[in-house]
Write a protein that holds these residues in place. Structure first.
Motif, PDB file in Angstrom:
ATOM      1  N   VAL A 419       6.066  35.899 -32.948  1.00 11.46           N
ATOM      2  CA  VAL A 419       6.219  34.873 -32.179  1.00 11.46           C
ATOM      3  C   VAL A 419       6.084  34.511 -31.177  1.00 11.46           C
ATOM      4  N   ARG A 420       5.170  33.387 -30.497  1.00  6.47           N
ATOM      5  CA  ARG A 420       5.782  32.654 -29.891  1.00  6.47           C
ATOM      6  C   ARG A 420       5.555  31.404 -29.847  1.00  6.47           C
ATOM      7  N   PHE A 421       7.046  30.601 -29.467  1.00  2.62           N
ATOM      8  CA  PHE A 421       7.174  29.291 -29.531  1.00  2.62           C
ATOM      9  C   PHE A 421       6.933  28.582 -28.673  1.00  2.62           C
ATOM     10  N   LYS A 422       6.139  26.867 -28.514  1.00  2.00           N
ATOM     11  CA  LYS A 422       5.860  26.382 -27.303  1.00  2.00           C
ATOM     12  C   LYS A 422       5.906  24.810 -27.530  1.00  2.00           C
ATOM     13  N   ALA A 423       6.975  24.389 -27.377  1.00  2.85           N
ATOM     14  CA  ALA A 423       6.924  22.331 -27.824  1.00  2.85           C
ATOM     15  C   ALA A 423       7.358  21.794 -26.478  1.00  2.85           C
ATOM     16  N   GLU A 424       7.315  20.755 -26.598  1.00  2.00           N
ATOM     17  CA  GLU A 424       7.601  19.733 -25.223  1.00  2.00           C
ATOM     18  C   GLU A 424       9.224  19.088 -26.071  1.00  2.00           C
ATOM     19  N   VAL A 425       9.373  18.802 -24.902  1.00  2.00           N
ATOM     20  CA  VAL A 425      10.889  18.656 -25.436  1.00  2.00           C
ATOM     21  C   VAL A 425      12.255  17.115 -25.064  1.00  2.00           C
ATOM     22  N   ASP A 426      11.937  16.008 -25.305  1.00  2.00           N
ATOM     23  CA  ASP A 426      12.467  14.613 -24.705  1.00  2.00           C
ATOM     24  C   ASP A 426      13.908  14.608 -25.117  1.00  2.00           C
ATOM     25  N   PHE A 427      14.561  14.966 -23.930  1.00  2.00           N
ATOM     26  CA  PHE A 427      15.861  15.134 -24.073  1.00  2.00           C
ATOM     27  C   PHE A 427      16.532  13.803 -24.033  1.00  2.00           C
ATOM     28  N   ASP A 428      17.908  13.880 -24.619  1.00  2.00           N
ATOM     29  CA  ASP A 428      18.505  12.562 -24.637  1.00  2.00           C
ATOM     30  C   ASP A 428      19.976  12.688 -23.549  1.00  2.00           C
ATOM     31  N   GLY A 429      19.131  11.764 -22.183  1.00  2.00           N
ATOM     32  CA  GLY A 429      19.290  11.646 -20.763  1.00  2.00           C
ATOM     33  C   GLY A 429      20.883  11.695 -21.266  1.00  2.00           C
ATOM     34  N   ARG A 430      21.244  10.317 -21.983  1.00  2.00           N
ATOM     35  CA  ARG A 430      23.107   9.983 -21.502  1.00  2.00           C
ATOM     36  C   ARG A 430      23.634  11.045 -21.925  1.00  2.00           C
ATOM     37  N   VAL A 431      22.967  12.570 -23.262  1.00  2.00           N
ATOM     38  CA  VAL A 431      24.409  13.341 -23.744  1.00  2.00           C
ATOM     39  C   VAL A 431      24.028  14.391 -22.676  1.00  2.00           C
ATOM     40  N   VAL A 432      22.843  15.149 -21.856  1.00  2.77           N
ATOM     41  CA  VAL A 432      22.730  15.789 -20.490  1.00  2.77           C
ATOM     42  C   VAL A 432      24.340  14.864 -19.774  1.00  2.77           C
ATOM     43  N   THR A 433      23.785  14.165 -19.663  1.00  5.48           N
ATOM     44  CA  THR A 433      25.157  13.376 -18.327  1.00  5.48           C
ATOM     45  C   THR A 433      26.908  13.817 -19.371  1.00  5.48           C
ATOM     46  N   ARG A 434      26.905  13.345 -20.009  1.00  9.67           N
ATOM     47  CA  ARG A 434      27.834  13.769 -20.562  1.00  9.67           C
ATOM     48  C   ARG A 434      28.093  14.460 -20.461  1.00  9.67           C
ATOM     49  N   SER A 435      27.107  16.008 -21.141  1.00 13.71           N
ATOM     50  CA  SER A 435      27.571  16.918 -20.509  1.00 13.71           C
ATOM     51  C   SER A 435      27.654  17.182 -19.113  1.00 13.71           C
ATOM     52  N   TYR A 436      27.564  17.242 -18.326  1.00 14.52           N
ATOM     53  CA  TYR A 436      27.792  17.835 -16.992  1.00 14.52           C
ATOM     54  C   TYR A 436      28.412  16.490 -16.549  1.00 14.52           C
ATOM     55  N   LEU A 437      29.455  15.748 -16.945  1.00 21.25           N
ATOM     56  CA  LEU A 437      30.739  14.937 -17.350  1.00 21.25           C
ATOM     57  C   LEU A 437      31.552  15.803 -16.996  1.00 21.25           C
ATOM     58  N   GLU A 438      31.690  16.446 -18.815  1.00 17.93           N
ATOM     59  CA  GLU A 438      32.920  17.363 -18.883  1.00 17.93           C
ATOM     60  C   GLU A 438      32.793  17.503 -18.519  1.00 17.93           C
ATOM     61  N   LYS A 439      32.539  18.465 -17.351  1.00 19.43           N
ATOM     62  CA  LYS A 439      32.817  19.573 -16.662  1.00 19.43           C
ATOM     63  C   LYS A 439      33.077  18.942 -15.419  1.00 19.43           C
ATOM     64  N   GLN A 440      33.522  17.738 -14.837  1.00 22.66           N
ATOM     65  CA  GLN A 440      33.650  17.598 -14.120  1.00 22.66           C
ATOM     66  C   GLN A 440      35.332  17.163 -13.457  1.00 22.66           C
ATOM     67  N   ASP A 441      36.066  16.631 -12.803  1.00 20.97           N
ATOM     68  CA  ASP A 441      37.367  16.039 -12.804  1.00 20.97           C
ATOM     69  C   ASP A 441      36.578  14.559 -12.610  1.00 20.97           C
TER      70      ASP A 441
END
Length: 499
Positions: A419-441
């Motif tokens: 199977v080939r799967f394709k989709a357009e994804v609207d990411f939550d920028g706040r969650v992505v930014t928080r994921s980045y900050l969790e790895k920072q000092d």
């Protein structure tokens, strides 16, 4: 000069004035303005479109392979340059090393002395590469001629294994049995002159040829993907089955109809049918045995995929086995029809019943070929998978915290349970930014903020962390694609587009 921002409260709001959406050419130049409030410092800026020059393009990254190919450098030339580790875009590859393009260009000028000398070296290498490619082409042609003359001695153990199990085994059994049936039926037709026996002989010949074509399709479908066919050759089974359906219609149904109609128009007396009955009885047993082999294989495969026997056949999950199943089912019914019509001819002495049997067998073959043509055409057109499976894949993505919404979902069946799967994804920028900050000092970031005193320093701060957040977003896409494949092994290709 801007006053120090370190002693001001940190409620900073950046406003972008669009000047009532006036054209860019009529907007004011970028003029920073300071407005001091009671509790906050408001920085307002009227902006125009930024002209990105060499200041930005020189910060582009370039891999070691491109640096050596495009700038004619050696690995030793790159050892002293600044090295930067970047996230790999591939799931199975770790982070890799890149270089700043500006550093590579400076090193190339140091090695070659001038842009003109570098351009001459590039042209020289292109000429050498062109001669090398021509030499490879000539050698490939010589190798092909050598193989054609002496025979291709490449080992085919992998293909032999393919025909010892699953659909390959079913097809090989069918080829052997139908080939023997064709020989015996042909001899019976020569002896009796029966139109029904002729139709059965043609039927067995068509089955043998079509199943040989299926064997070719199976052997081609297991080839590994290459640059010209990145999704592999699995559709070769559908192509072979489609051609097989056309062959059944033209060779099987067409000749049976023709012979039956000619028998109706010009009836001929028929000799003793004893040998014909014996051969048809043997054919019924052999065709029935092949039919049972195909049924057992489809039952096993349907159980593995969690489908019923009927659903597995109608969805044409395994086109090769489906063709054998339908051809042998038609063969069993054809033998029964031919025996019945020949029996009526023996009882009444009227050869027209025998000719009607030939037409009935041709009609049966026509129905089988129509079904095969339809199902395999649908598969080759790239049909969608079941709605329940699409919903399952969509729900997995929607349940991820980083995903806000899913749009334009497409899940295409590539054949052979791929199977080939394709989709357009609207990411939550706040969650992505928080994921980045969790790895920072956080304390270090706060200290960097307090050191900001000018708009240029603020811009550099935002560019640095903005680029890192974009990398985090890319890592989130890689994570979702990897988890989607792990939870759904049938999904081989995933394309997630960021909205």
């Amino acid at each position: 000069m801007f006053p120090s921002l370190a002693h001001r409260p940190w409620h900073i709001f950046c406003r972008l004035s669009l000047q009532h959406r006036a054209p860019l050419s009529q907007r004011s130049p970028r003029i920073p303005q300071l407005c001091y409030g009671e509790d906050s410092l408001h920085i307002m800026a009227l902006t125009t479109k930024r002209e990105y020059g060499t200041k930005y393009t020189q910060n582009n990254f370039i891999t070691a392979v491109r640096a050596m190919n495009e700038f004619c450098l050696k690995p030793s030339d790159l050892e002293q340059l600044r090295k930067i580790r970047r996230r790999s875009p591939h799931d199975d590859t770790e982070a890799f090393t890149v270089f700043l393009r500006s550093d590579v260009e400076a090193k190339a000028l140091e090695v070659w002395g001038s842009h003109e000398a570098l351009a001459r070296e590039r042209n020289l290498r292109k000429e050498v590469e062109r001669e090398f490619q021509e030499s490879i082409f000539r050698n490939q042609q010589l190798l092909k001629e050598y193989k054609d003359f002496w025979g291709n001695t490449k080992p085919r153990s992998g293909q032999r294994t393919t025909f010892l199990q699953g659909p390959g085994k079913v097809v090989m059994v069918a080829i052997c049995i139908n080939g023997l049936n064709f020989i015996f039926k042909l001899l019976a037709w020569v002896y009796t002159g029966s139109a029904s026996m002729f139709s059965e002989a043609i039927h067995s010949l068509a089955d043998t040829c079509n199943q040989a074509l299926l064997a070719l399709g199976i052997s081609q479908s297991v080839r590994n993907p290459d640059a010209g066919h990145p999704y592999g050759f699995s559709n070769m089974r559908y192509i072979a089955s489609l051609i097989s359906g056309v062959g059944i219609f033209m060779m099987g149904a067409g000749l049976s109809w023709y012979h039956g109609i000619m028998g109706l128009l010009h009836p001929q007396p028929i000799e003793s049918l004893l040998w014909a009955y014996c051969i048809l009885a043997g054919s019924l047993v052999s065709e029935g045995a092949t039919l049972l082999v195909a049924i057992n294989e489809i039952k096993r495969s349907a159980q593995l995929h969690g489908l019923s026997f009927y659903e597995y056949v109608m969805q044409s999950r395994d086109p090769s086995t489906n063709v054998v199943l339908l051809e042998d089912a038609a063969a069993v019914l054809g033998v029964i029809m031919a025996s019945g019509c020949m029996g009526l001819t023996s009882l009444t002495g009227n050869p027209l019943y025998d000719s009607m049997g030939s037409i009935c067998v041709g009609t049966l073959l026509g129905a089988v070929s129509a079904f095969l043509i339809y199902t395999n055409t649908e598969a080759l057109l790239g049909r969608s998978i079941q709605a329940e499976r699409v919903q399952k894949l969509t729900e997995f993505l929607e349940n991820d915290p980083a995903v806000r919404a899913i749009h334009d979902v497409k899940a295409t069946d590539l054949g052979l349970s791929k199977v080939r799967f394709k989709a357009e994804v609207d990411f939550d920028g706040r969650v992505v930014t928080r994921s980045y900050l969790e790895k920072q000092d956080i304390d270090q970031i706060l200290n960097e903020i307090q050191q900001v005193k000018t708009p240029e320093e603020l811009e550099n701060f935002m560019l640095k962390h903005g680029e890192n957040i974009i990398d985090t977003l890319g890592a989130e896409v890689d994570r979702l694609e990897k988890e989607l494949k792990q939870r759904n092994p049938e999904v081989r290709h995933v394309d997630l587009e960021i909205l």
